[in-house]
Design a protein around this motif. Structure first.
Motif, PDB file in Angstrom:
ATOM      1  N   VAL A  20       5.084  -2.702  -6.308  1.00 33.74           N
ATOM      2  CA  VAL A  20       4.609  -3.835  -7.107  1.00 33.74           C
ATOM      3  C   VAL A  20       5.625  -4.974  -7.100  1.00 33.74           C
ATOM      4  N   ASP A  21       6.915  -4.622  -7.135  1.00 36.96           N
ATOM      5  CA  ASP A  21       7.968  -5.640  -7.088  1.00 36.96           C
ATOM      6  C   ASP A  21       7.926  -6.451  -5.799  1.00 36.96           C
ATOM      7  N   GLY A  22       7.345  -5.868  -4.741  1.00 42.01           N
ATOM      8  CA  GLY A  22       7.223  -6.571  -3.473  1.00 42.01           C
ATOM      9  C   GLY A  22       6.168  -7.658  -3.494  1.00 42.01           C
ATOM     10  N   ALA A  23       5.496  -7.818  -4.635  1.00 44.67           N
ATOM     11  CA  ALA A  23       4.518  -8.881  -4.867  1.00 44.67           C
ATOM     12  C   ALA A  23       3.396  -8.937  -3.832  1.00 44.67           C
ATOM     13  N   PRO A  24       2.743  -7.794  -3.545  1.00 41.49           N
ATOM     14  CA  PRO A  24       1.573  -7.878  -2.666  1.00 41.49           C
ATOM     15  C   PRO A  24       0.416  -8.530  -3.412  1.00 41.49           C
ATOM     16  N   GLU A  25      -0.500  -9.106  -2.675  1.00 39.01           N
ATOM     17  CA  GLU A  25      -1.675  -9.700  -3.319  1.00 39.01           C
ATOM     18  C   GLU A  25      -2.625  -8.616  -3.803  1.00 39.01           C
ATOM     19  N   THR A  26      -2.800  -7.590  -2.946  1.00 34.72           N
ATOM     20  CA  THR A  26      -3.685  -6.471  -3.284  1.00 34.72           C
ATOM     21  C   THR A  26      -2.971  -5.163  -3.017  1.00 34.72           C
ATOM     22  N   LEU A  27      -3.134  -4.223  -3.931  1.00 34.99           N
ATOM     23  CA  LEU A  27      -2.534  -2.899  -3.800  1.00 34.99           C
ATOM     24  C   LEU A  27      -3.660  -1.871  -3.813  1.00 34.99           C
ATOM     25  N   LEU A  28      -3.824  -1.176  -2.692  1.00 42.72           N
ATOM     26  CA  LEU A  28      -4.826  -0.111  -2.592  1.00 42.72           C
ATOM     27  C   LEU A  28      -4.146   1.227  -2.830  1.00 42.72           C
ATOM     28  N   VAL A  29      -4.662   2.009  -3.752  1.00 46.60           N
ATOM     29  CA  VAL A  29      -4.144   3.354  -3.999  1.00 46.60           C
ATOM     30  C   VAL A  29      -5.274   4.323  -3.664  1.00 46.60           C
ATOM     31  N   VAL A  30      -5.075   5.106  -2.623  1.00 50.38           N
ATOM     32  CA  VAL A  30      -6.144   5.925  -2.060  1.00 50.38           C
ATOM     33  C   VAL A  30      -5.863   7.406  -2.306  1.00 50.38           C
ATOM     34  N   ASN A  31      -6.867   8.102  -2.860  1.00 53.67           N
ATOM     35  CA  ASN A  31      -6.784   9.542  -3.106  1.00 53.67           C
ATOM     36  C   ASN A  31      -5.536   9.935  -3.904  1.00 53.67           C
ATOM     37  N   PRO A  32      -5.265   9.254  -5.012  1.00 51.86           N
ATOM     38  CA  PRO A  32      -4.083   9.606  -5.801  1.00 51.86           C
ATOM     39  C   PRO A  32      -4.280  10.915  -6.558  1.00 51.86           C
ATOM     40  N   GLY A  42       0.609   3.588 -16.286  1.00 54.22           N
ATOM     41  CA  GLY A  42       1.802   3.346 -17.097  1.00 54.22           C
ATOM     42  C   GLY A  42       2.648   2.208 -16.561  1.00 54.22           C
ATOM     43  N   VAL A  43       2.897   2.213 -15.254  1.00 54.06           N
ATOM     44  CA  VAL A  43       3.705   1.161 -14.631  1.00 54.06           C
ATOM     45  C   VAL A  43       3.029  -0.195 -14.785  1.00 54.06           C
ATOM     46  N   ALA A  44       1.720  -0.255 -14.518  1.00 48.89           N
ATOM     47  CA  ALA A  44       0.985  -1.521 -14.600  1.00 48.89           C
ATOM     48  C   ALA A  44       0.939  -2.037 -16.037  1.00 48.89           C
ATOM     49  N   THR A  45       0.795  -1.124 -17.009  1.00 51.49           N
ATOM     50  CA  THR A  45       0.730  -1.525 -18.417  1.00 51.49           C
ATOM     51  C   THR A  45       2.052  -2.123 -18.880  1.00 51.49           C
ATOM     52  N   GLU A  46       3.158  -1.545 -18.424  1.00 54.57           N
ATOM     53  CA  GLU A  46       4.480  -1.976 -18.888  1.00 54.57           C
ATOM     54  C   GLU A  46       5.065  -3.101 -18.047  1.00 54.57           C
ATOM     55  N   ASP A  50       3.841 -10.652 -12.692  1.00 53.89           N
ATOM     56  CA  ASP A  50       2.457 -10.777 -12.247  1.00 53.89           C
ATOM     57  C   ASP A  50       2.056  -9.543 -11.452  1.00 53.89           C
ATOM     58  N   LEU A  51       0.963  -8.928 -11.853  1.00 49.97           N
ATOM     59  CA  LEU A  51       0.480  -7.747 -11.154  1.00 49.97           C
ATOM     60  C   LEU A  51      -0.363  -8.138  -9.953  1.00 49.97           C
ATOM     61  N   PRO A  52      -0.325  -7.326  -8.890  1.00 50.25           N
ATOM     62  CA  PRO A  52      -1.294  -7.518  -7.813  1.00 50.25           C
ATOM     63  C   PRO A  52      -2.670  -7.064  -8.275  1.00 50.25           C
ATOM     64  N   VAL A 100      -1.405   1.394  -0.048  1.00 50.09           N
ATOM     65  CA  VAL A 100      -1.609   0.496   1.092  1.00 50.09           C
ATOM     66  C   VAL A 100      -1.582  -0.954   0.616  1.00 50.09           C
ATOM     67  N   THR A 101      -0.735  -1.774   1.246  1.00 45.60           N
ATOM     68  CA  THR A 101      -0.758  -3.221   1.043  1.00 45.60           C
ATOM     69  C   THR A 101      -0.886  -3.865   2.419  1.00 45.60           C
ATOM     70  N   ASP A 102      -0.863  -5.202   2.456  1.00 47.76           N
ATOM     71  CA  ASP A 102      -0.957  -5.867   3.756  1.00 47.76           C
ATOM     72  C   ASP A 102       0.368  -5.857   4.508  1.00 47.76           C
ATOM     73  N   GLU A 103       1.411  -5.210   3.896  1.00 49.90           N
ATOM     74  CA  GLU A 103       2.713  -5.166   4.549  1.00 49.90           C
ATOM     75  C   GLU A 103       3.235  -3.756   4.772  1.00 49.90           C
ATOM     76  N   VAL A 104       2.691  -2.771   4.078  1.00 49.13           N
ATOM     77  CA  VAL A 104       3.248  -1.426   4.178  1.00 49.13           C
ATOM     78  C   VAL A 104       2.189  -0.381   3.851  1.00 49.13           C
ATOM     79  N   VAL A 105       2.337   0.800   4.457  1.00 51.79           N
ATOM     80  CA  VAL A 105       1.548   1.970   4.106  1.00 51.79           C
ATOM     81  C   VAL A 105       2.529   3.056   3.691  1.00 51.79           C
ATOM     82  N   ILE A 106       2.314   3.636   2.526  1.00 53.03           N
ATOM     83  CA  ILE A 106       3.194   4.690   2.028  1.00 53.03           C
ATOM     84  C   ILE A 106       2.366   5.935   1.759  1.00 53.03           C
ATOM     85  N   ALA A 107       2.769   7.038   2.397  1.00 55.46           N
ATOM     86  CA  ALA A 107       2.135   8.325   2.126  1.00 55.46           C
ATOM     87  C   ALA A 107       2.974   9.045   1.077  1.00 55.46           C
TER      88      ALA A 107
END
Length: 274
Positions: A20-32, A42-46, A50-52, A100-107
């Motif tokens: 989130v600190d990387g300031a992506p426009e959209t953050l996809l969270v798949v199969n969490p 929790g992270v988004a609430t606190e 600016d949130l993506p 998944v963002t437009d800059e990185v994919v994290i498994a």
């Protein structure tokens, strides 16, 4: 595929904050996993910046289970109302949990009690993954979250019952890790009734508020009141009114509850109910 800058041996919340600190426009969270969903809310609430736009795509059963916790669900509802979060369900999900963002994919890979964020930032791979999961997102169905937003719950409680009741409600929730009502934290109706009893509010007022705000029906409030009364947690006294049957004023009936600090109220009540 490059795998530099892997986020190894970190808490899920740390990994999510880093993304989130990387300031992506959209953050996809798949199969969490359930834990990842809870940590994400929790992270988004606190988060103070600016949130993506957060798009969470999960199995329906997983989302249903997580959203049984009033604390998580009501905060999620707030984020949805703000336009920061969308929840959708699908049966076609990968075996891994992905960010998944437009800059990185994290498994997200869990081993025992450790979490690893295996990072891929190859431009071509990331672009394909982002486009693929965005397309999958657009084909899926919204998850129906019926829990009211916590900000609306707080505001209306202060308006309909009292400012003291709102403050007590906040303190009780803050003292709890979960609010599921299955032996792992009190449910939201029980919490509301205990707070009402502490403030000697009328059963009619708290149950009407609860139904209007979307917590539960008046009948559910009445049944829960009877259960708490039978177990000696709360009591009632009749208050005459001009027309119709007398109303019932709620009071804490147990000495331990009466003497408990507000942030201890849930723990004392939980021990009695167990």
């Amino acid at each position: 595929m490059e795998t530099e800058s892997n986020l190894l041996d970190q808490e899920i919340a740390e990994i999510l904050r880093t993304v989130v600190d990387g300031a992506p426009e959209t953050l996809l969270v798949v199969n969490p996993s359930k834990d990842t969903i809870e940590e994400l809310i929790g992270v988004a609430t606190e988060y103070e910046g600016d949130l993506p736009t957060i798009r969470l795509l999960a199995q329906e059963g997983t989302l249903k289970d997580v959203m049984e916790d009033f604390i998580v669900a009501s905060n999620a509802a707030d984020l949805i109302d703000e336009g920061a979060l969308s929840l959708r369900t699908t049966d076609e999900v990968p075996s891994n949990s992905l960010i998944v963002t437009d800059e990185v994919v994290i498994a997200l890979v869990t081993a025992d009690d450790k979490v690893g964020g295996l990072t891929a930032d190859d431009d071509e791979f990331v672009a394909e993954a982002y486009d693929s999961y965005t397309a999958q997102w657009e084909e899926t169905s919204d998850f129906s979250l019926r829990t009211p937003a916590i900000s609306r719950v707080r505001d209306t409680l202060g308006e309909e019952i009292s400012a003291d009741a709102q403050q007590d409600f906040d303190e009780v929730l803050s003292s709890m890790e979960t609010a599921r009502g299955d032996g792992d934290g009190l449910d939201e109706v029980t919490i509301s009734l205990l707070v009402a009893a502490k403030n000697e509010a009328l059963l009619y007022d708290i149950s009407k508020w609860g139904e209007d705000v979307g917590i539960a029906s008046k009948a559910t409030f009445s049944r829960t009141k009877t259960k708490l009364e039978d177990m000696g947690l709360i009591g009632t006294e009749k208050v005459p009114i001009d027309v119709g049957r007398p109303r019932l004023r709620l009071k804490l009936a147990n000495e331990d509850l009466q003497n408990a600090e507000t942030d201890q109220l849930a723990g004392v009540a939980q021990s009695m109910l167990n």
